[in-house]
Design a protein around this motif. Structure first.
Motif, PDB file in Angstrom:
ATOM      1  N   THR A 142     -11.415  -3.561  13.956  1.00 10.85           N
ATOM      2  CA  THR A 142     -10.344  -4.278  13.085  1.00 10.85           C
ATOM      3  C   THR A 142      -9.284  -4.441  13.823  1.00 10.85           C
ATOM      4  O   THR A 142      -8.381  -3.621  13.830  1.00 10.85           O
ATOM      5  N   TYR A 143      -8.941  -5.771  13.680  1.00 15.03           N
ATOM      6  CA  TYR A 143      -7.385  -6.405  14.382  1.00 15.03           C
ATOM      7  C   TYR A 143      -7.126  -5.731  13.671  1.00 15.03           C
ATOM      8  O   TYR A 143      -6.585  -6.371  12.434  1.00 15.03           O
ATOM      9  N   ILE A 144      -5.265  -5.653  14.144  1.00 16.13           N
ATOM     10  CA  ILE A 144      -4.203  -5.439  13.703  1.00 16.13           C
ATOM     11  C   ILE A 144      -3.486  -6.167  12.229  1.00 16.13           C
ATOM     12  O   ILE A 144      -3.374  -5.840  11.401  1.00 16.13           O
ATOM     13  N   ASP A 145      -3.239  -7.090  13.176  1.00 22.36           N
ATOM     14  CA  ASP A 145      -3.526  -8.540  12.414  1.00 22.36           C
ATOM     15  C   ASP A 145      -3.815  -8.963  10.764  1.00 22.36           C
ATOM     16  O   ASP A 145      -3.154  -9.235   9.227  1.00 22.36           O
ATOM     17  N   ASP A 146      -4.655  -8.367  11.232  1.00 21.92           N
ATOM     18  CA  ASP A 146      -5.818  -8.537   9.654  1.00 21.92           C
ATOM     19  C   ASP A 146      -5.508  -7.232   8.533  1.00 21.92           C
ATOM     20  O   ASP A 146      -6.146  -7.557   7.621  1.00 21.92           O
ATOM     21  N   VAL A 147      -5.780  -5.998   9.075  1.00 15.86           N
ATOM     22  CA  VAL A 147      -4.610  -4.844   8.568  1.00 15.86           C
ATOM     23  C   VAL A 147      -3.897  -5.904   7.452  1.00 15.86           C
ATOM     24  O   VAL A 147      -3.661  -5.473   6.367  1.00 15.86           O
ATOM     25  N   VAL A 148      -2.334  -6.122   8.115  1.00 17.86           N
ATOM     26  CA  VAL A 148      -1.684  -6.159   7.680  1.00 17.86           C
ATOM     27  C   VAL A 148      -1.375  -7.063   6.950  1.00 17.86           C
ATOM     28  O   VAL A 148      -0.804  -6.810   6.100  1.00 17.86           O
ATOM     29  N   GLU A 149      -2.189  -8.453   7.433  1.00 15.62           N
ATOM     30  CA  GLU A 149      -2.533  -8.739   5.875  1.00 15.62           C
ATOM     31  C   GLU A 149      -2.802  -8.437   4.393  1.00 15.62           C
ATOM     32  O   GLU A 149      -2.681  -9.030   3.660  1.00 15.62           O
ATOM     33  N   ALA A 150      -3.929  -7.715   5.149  1.00 16.64           N
ATOM     34  CA  ALA A 150      -4.305  -7.238   4.282  1.00 16.64           C
ATOM     35  C   ALA A 150      -3.253  -6.425   3.037  1.00 16.64           C
ATOM     36  O   ALA A 150      -3.513  -6.319   1.974  1.00 16.64           O
ATOM     37  N   LEU A 151      -2.898  -6.080   3.958  1.00 21.97           N
ATOM     38  CA  LEU A 151      -1.629  -4.462   3.061  1.00 21.97           C
ATOM     39  C   LEU A 151      -0.217  -5.738   2.368  1.00 21.97           C
ATOM     40  O   LEU A 151       0.087  -5.211   1.122  1.00 21.97           O
ATOM     41  N   LEU A 152      -0.134  -7.072   3.215  1.00 26.21           N
ATOM     42  CA  LEU A 152       0.962  -8.182   2.262  1.00 26.21           C
ATOM     43  C   LEU A 152      -0.259  -8.063   0.851  1.00 26.21           C
ATOM     44  O   LEU A 152       0.769  -8.046  -0.481  1.00 26.21           O
ATOM     45  N   LEU A 153      -1.001  -8.523   1.328  1.00 34.27           N
ATOM     46  CA  LEU A 153      -1.579  -8.652   0.217  1.00 34.27           C
ATOM     47  C   LEU A 153      -1.936  -8.107  -1.340  1.00 34.27           C
ATOM     48  O   LEU A 153      -1.826  -8.265  -2.635  1.00 34.27           O
ATOM     49  N   MET A 154      -1.576  -6.792  -1.079  1.00 33.33           N
ATOM     50  CA  MET A 154      -1.868  -5.535  -1.924  1.00 33.33           C
ATOM     51  C   MET A 154       0.051  -5.521  -3.097  1.00 33.33           C
ATOM     52  O   MET A 154      -0.534  -4.961  -4.093  1.00 33.33           O
ATOM     53  N   MET A 155       0.503  -6.251  -2.510  1.00 33.58           N
ATOM     54  CA  MET A 155       1.474  -5.918  -2.876  1.00 33.58           C
ATOM     55  C   MET A 155       1.863  -6.678  -4.209  1.00 33.58           C
ATOM     56  O   MET A 155       2.209  -6.529  -5.329  1.00 33.58           O
ATOM     57  N   ASP A 156       1.026  -7.875  -4.167  1.00 32.38           N
ATOM     58  CA  ASP A 156       0.815  -8.561  -5.887  1.00 32.38           C
ATOM     59  C   ASP A 156      -0.494  -8.333  -6.016  1.00 32.38           C
ATOM     60  O   ASP A 156      -0.263  -8.790  -8.019  1.00 32.38           O
ATOM     61  N   TYR A 157      -0.983  -7.187  -5.944  1.00 36.55           N
ATOM     62  CA  TYR A 157      -2.212  -6.789  -6.754  1.00 36.55           C
ATOM     63  C   TYR A 157      -1.667  -5.724  -7.511  1.00 36.55           C
ATOM     64  O   TYR A 157      -0.976  -4.897  -7.592  1.00 36.55           O
TER      65      TYR A 157
END
Ligand SMILES: NC(=O)c1ccc[n+]([C@@H]2O[C@H](COP(=O)([O-])OP(=O)(O)OC[C@H]3O[C@@H](n4cnc5c(N)ncnc54)[C@H](O)[C@@H]3O)[C@@H](O)[C@H]2O)c1
Length: 327
Positions: free
Chosen positions: A223-238
């Motif tokens: 899993t590429y790191i940029d995809d992981v960071v994108e998912a982690l940032l989406l969690m901010m509003d969940y």
């Protein structure tokens, strides 16, 4: 928007990328790391030096398994809206050699962070976990909702799962929003020198022997790191509590990874196969339905593009990276 967050393990691979992204988005970040010697500390300092170019990073060199550390953290943490707990002692191989370090840095440090989050009424805790908790997928996809059947096959996985379980129990009577991402083999620039992709890139580019444990046909969800960071940032509003697999839906063998590195580096690998010292899974394959439904996230970087970018990064920093110790 609340703009202050804590990222633990900010000098580590994932914590570094997450912290960079948060700083780019205008967050004030309290970054914590013990700069331990699980792998070459020069790489951790190299990452940290990049982060410290931004004045909105407040770095604390603290060991989170030590309760005294929290006095210093408490002095600065007023107004924090989220804790991203990325610090851990990672890696399966080493966990059989020094299990006590894994209990300290994973089970104890995670319990301490959960206690800190709870006593400071922080709204959100994102706790990094791992696909290693599942063991081998076999024919099945690994799903988050079959936890009662989980039997972690290593010391590392057991300490990560213990952190998940303890934190869930401690957060039960709070309003803290607990999110548990389970990462599947993350790779990319600034990656770890104890993980296959960076080791392979180093050995191939520097024309050294490429050590492959087993026959190289093990399948992984890289899993590429940029995809992981994108998912982690989406969690901010969940706003709910949940556990999410974060992986790639295409699994690839180690031998295919090596071929792709050969293609982008223009060099031929000198492969040496060695017997696996412990039984790591043959196949690791995530079910990504939960994260796709809840966060509308899916990985967007394929292995070709991800390896091409990682090889370029290695080549640009070759002088420094050649001196790192690969374990
Ligand atoms: N990289 C992957 O493929 C992967 C896969 C699954 C899960 N994970 C999980 O993701 C998280 C980040 O992993 P990573 O690859 O960035 O690892 P990493 O080893 O690069 O980063 C972890 C950082 O935490 C720090 N740390 C360890 N113990 C600490 C303590 N007691 N106090 C303060 N700092 C401490 C280390 O010094 C290190 O810099 C970890 O929780 C790991 O278990 C990673």
């Amino acid at each position: 928007m609340d703009k202050k967050v804590i990222v633990t393990g900010c000098s580590g691979f994932i914590g570094f990328h997450l912290t960079s992204a948060l700083l780019d988005k205008g967050y004030e970040v309290i970054g914590i790391d013990s700069l331990n010697d699980a792998y070459d500390v020069n790489l951790k300092k190299f990452r940290l030096s990049k982060l410290e170019e931004n004045k909105d990073l407040n770095f604390l060199n603290l060991n989170l398994s030590n309760l005294d550390s929290y006095e210093e953290l408490s002095k600065l943490s007023d107004g924090t809206s989220a804790v991203y707990h990325m610090a851990a002692r990672a890696g399966v191989r080493q966990s059989f050699i020094n299990p006590e370090n894994y209990v300290d840095d994973n089970t104890v440090a995670t319990t301490n962070i959960a206690k800190f989050t709870k006593s400071n009424n922080i709204e959100k805790l994102v706790l990094a976990s791992t696909s290693s908790v599942y063991g081998d997928s076999g024919e099945l996809l690994m799903s988050e909702n079959k936890d009662e059947k989980i039997q972690p096959p290593s010391v590392y996985a057991s300490t990560k799962l213990s952190g998940e379980i303890l934190t869930k129990i401690m957060m039960e009577d709070t309003s803290t929003n607990l999110l548990i991402p389970r990462f599947f083999t993350v790779y990319g620039p600034y990656g770890r020198p104890d993980m296959s992709i960076l080791r392979f890139i180093h050995w191939i580019i520097e024309e050294k022997e490429v050590l492959v444990l087993g026959d190289g046909e093990q399948m992984r969800s890289f899993t590429y790191i940029d995809d992981v960071v994108e998912a982690l940032l989406l969690m901010m509003d969940y706003k709910e509590s949940n556990t999410f697999n974060i992986g790639s839906n295409t699994t690839v063998s180690l031998n295919d990874v090596i071929k792709t590195i050969e293609k982008y580096s223009g060099k031929k690998a000198k492969i040496k196969n060695e017997e696996r010292a412990y039984k790591d899974p043959d196949v690791v394959r995530p079910n990504l339905e939960n994260i796709s439904n809840e966060l509308n996230w899916k990985p967007s970087t394929n292995i070709e593009t991800g390896i091409e970018k990682t090889v370029s990064w290695y080549s640009e920093n070759k002088e420094f990276l050649n001196d790192i110790v690969y374990i």
